[in-house]
Enzyme design. Structure first.
Site: not given
Length: 211
Positions: A42, A111, A140
């Site tokens: 990521r 997700s 996040k």
């Protein structure tokens, strides 16, 4: 237990800033030596070609380990690097679009943060769900409200798909995550950037053994 469910047990999500001192590739290598069973690349700030280059290097580092590698939010990079699959969110491509690009044999994770999104996930298209956030997390900043372990258990129960919990999780949470019915934990800061990456990963295996 299916191979994918087993792979989800300790799922590392890389963070380029947290990994900066050691580097993403060495972090992944050390984390896998400590028990990480799946890796997600990521990097929100990278371009597709940069993700492809890094993914190829990680794939080489993982060679022979049996640990799957997926790329977050960039199906094109996953295809170009020929990694094991991709992980998408609700604001990205639809699962059907992602599956069409990936082909039938790659892993596709999705997700989900709500009852509605879990119920909408099609097991004929999606291979596993990322559920959370269990807790708030600085890695996040745009995450939804934390759901806690009770919320996690409710979401897990809504789908037959394998599920990995995410959001502020540490080694001491492993037992509660597994008791919720999830197949494993996705972690970022609990491993990335730790002084001893392999030991940080092993801490989860120790907690799992006590679960």
């Amino acid at each position: 237990m299916t191979a994918l469910r087993k792979s989800l047990r300790l799922y590392l999500v890389t963070d380029p800033q947290l990994c900066a001192s050691r580097g993403v590739i060495d972090t992944v290598r050390c984390a896998v030596s400590g028990g990480v069973s799946m890796v997600q690349l990521r990097d929100k700030s990278a371009q597709t070609h940069e993700r492809v280059e890094l993914a190829r290097a990680i794939k080489k580092a993982l060679s022979g380990s049996g640990v799957p590698l997926v790329i977050n939010d960039d199906v094109d990079a996953a295809v170009a690097a020929d990694v094991d699959g991709a992980h998408i969110g609700q604001g990205d491509l639809t699962p059907a679009q992602a599956r069409a690009r990936l082909g039938p044999d790659k892993i596709l994770g999705l997700s989900c943060e709500t009852v509605q999104t879990v119920q909408a996930a099609d097991p004929s298209i999606v291979d596993y769900l990322g559920l959370g956030p269990v807790f708030g997390t600085a890695t996040k900043i745009d995450h939804a409200a934390p759901i806690g372990f009770d919320g996690l258990a409710r979401l897990v129960a809504l789908s037959s798909l394998p599920a990995v919990a995410i959001g502020g999780l540490k080694a001491e949470h492993a037992s509660a995550v597994l008791k919720s019915g999830a197949d494993g934990l996705a972690v970022v800061s609990a491993i990335c950037g730790q002084p001893d990456v392999a030991a940080a990963a092993r801490a989860f295996s120790f907690q799992e053994g006590r679960a």
